[in-house]
Design an enzyme around this catalytic site. Structure first.
Site, PDB file in Angstrom:
ATOM      1  N   HIS A   1       5.398  -0.147   4.149  1.00  0.00           N
ATOM      2  CA  HIS A   1       5.840  -0.335   2.753  1.00  0.00           C
ATOM      3  C   HIS A   1       6.626  -1.629   2.558  1.00  0.00           C
ATOM      4  CE1 HIS A   1       4.387   3.588   1.774  1.00  0.00           C
ATOM      5  NE2 HIS A   1       5.240   4.215   2.555  1.00  0.00           N
TER       6      HIS A   1
ATOM      7  N   HIS B   1       0.861   7.921   2.593  1.00  0.00           N
ATOM      8  CA  HIS B   1       1.305   7.041   1.509  1.00  0.00           C
ATOM      9  C   HIS B   1       0.527   5.716   1.555  1.00  0.00           C
ATOM     10  CE1 HIS B   1       4.838   9.667   2.409  1.00  0.00           C
ATOM     11  NE2 HIS B   1       4.826   9.768   1.092  1.00  0.00           N
TER      12      HIS B   1
ATOM     13  N   ASP C   1       1.950  12.056   8.242  1.00  0.00           N
ATOM     14  CA  ASP C   1       2.444  12.802   7.086  1.00  0.00           C
ATOM     15  C   ASP C   1       1.334  13.295   6.159  1.00  0.00           C
ATOM     16  OD1 ASP C   1       1.977  10.167   6.464  1.00  0.00           O
ATOM     17  OD2 ASP C   1       3.965   9.772   5.624  1.00  0.00           O
TER      18      ASP C   1
HETATM   19 ZN    ZN Z   1       4.040   7.965   4.776  1.00  0.00          ZN
END
Ligand code: ZN
Length: 356
Positions: free
Chosen positions: A126, A173, A258
């Site tokens: 990220h 994500h 995740d």
């Molecule tokens: Zn993640």
């Protein structure tokens, strides 16, 4: 064939901590303990991570970002942004996370190693060119991709093109930071399989790169509950064909566990078996396309039991072993039908992705 496998990890990565935060040292400890318990460690040569240099960081990040992190992490424990913490060990851990993944990538591209596993913290995908974000300080995989390219160019004739690097991100994500860093770079293919909608909100399939990098970004935004079946279909229909078209010389993986059904932060509902299958497919793709050169780097994954078994299965895939360990089962795995979404992504990538 005996594979030369490298493992980067270090107790330093467990000193970056904030009480109660989900991105916690126990994640790494659980993964390392499971590697040891399952007898996988002897297959890997340990590499001591070294700090990434400022020059290496600046190939992926803007100078004010590096300077800001240096200044903020020199002070008392604090938040660097809404989600990302620092303490007195964060600066050194972040430098060594990036340096460690970079060393594996350079060694793999040079043929000094076949494959590498990087168990590092803080994670990286990220982190954008100019900001920390989502538990990430420096973008470890991006720094590594550019380090490998730079190392290859040192030995190449003047004006040579950098080697093509593919980054596949299967964290639940979207790898927004990696996407931003390479958006306009046609020498790096970025592929992300992620849940959508979900934080950080980016990663729709129409985000396909910019300028000369148009078409070198592939986003597969899977609906919540999609599960293993969607991941397998996305791999076969979209990801593997994109890798074959791009013909990478090095394959890097942003690996987050995740997307597992038991993870507390998301709802994509993969099983450990599905995640292990993806790791094996990545290893087979590396064998087919780039002489096996593959580095898997840890990103997210917040259920420590899932993470431990997931990392061990990734290590088995790197070592060319067929065994998959999945004591958790599929949890009544979500099987939300993703076929319509995959149809749309496939049509877009075939017809529109190269159009500005
Ligand atoms: Zn993640």
């Amino acid at each position: 064939m005996s594979l030369r496998l490298g493992l980067v990890t270090d107790p330093l990565f467990e000193l970056h901590a904030q009480p109660g935060h989900p991105e916690r040292p126990e994640r790494l400890r659980a993964a390392r303990d499971e590697l040891a318990a399952s007898g996988l460690l002897p297959a890997f040569t340990p590499l001591l991570p070294r700090p990434a240099s400022r020059e290496e960081l600046l190939r992926a990040h803007e100078a004010p970002h590096v300077d800001r992190v240096a200044a903020l992490t020199a002070g008392p424990p604090r938040m660097l942004d809404a989600d990302t913490y620092s303490n007195e060990h964060t600066w050194q851990a972040a430098l060594q996370a990036a340096g460690g993944v970079a060393d594996l990538a350079v060694a793999a591209l040079r043929g000094e190693l076949d494959r590498g596993l990087a168990l590092v913290r803080p994670p990286g995908h990220h982190a954008t060119p100019d900001a920390t974000m989502g538990f990430c300080v420096f973008n470890n995989v991006a720094v590594a991709a550019r380090a490998a390219q730079a190392a290859a160019l040192v030995a190449a004739p003047a004006g040579a093109a950098p080697p093509r690097v593919a980054i596949v991100d299967f964290d639940v994500h979207h790898g927004n930071g990696t996407q931003d860093i390479f958006a306009a770079d046609p020498s790096v293919l970025f592929v992300s399989l992620h849940q959508y909608p979900l934080w950080p909100g980016t990663g729709w399939y129409t985000e396909a790169g910019e300028g000369p990098g148009r078409g070198a970004t592939l986003n597969v935004p899977l609906p919540p509950g999609a599960g293993d079946r969607a991941a397998r279909a996305a791999w076969a229909r979209l990801v593997l064909p994109a890798l074959r078209r791009f013909r990478p010389e090095l394959l890097l993986v942003s690996a987050g566990w995740d997307a597992h059904w038991r993870d507390p932060l998301a709802q994509l509902r993969y099983s450990l078996t599905g995640q292990a299958w993806l790791c094996r497919e990545l290893a087979l793709a590396a064998d087919e396309l780039c002489a096996g050169r593959l580095v898997i780097a840890l990103e997210g994954g917040y259920d420590t039991e899932v993470l431990a078994h997931g990392v061990a299965n990734a290590a088995r895939a790197l070592a060319g072993r067929d065994e998959i360990v999945d004591p958790l089962g599929d949890g009544g795995a979500g099987q939300e039908d993703a076929a319509a979404l995959l149809d749309r992504v496939e049509a877009f990538m075939a017809n529109d992705a190269d159009e500005p």
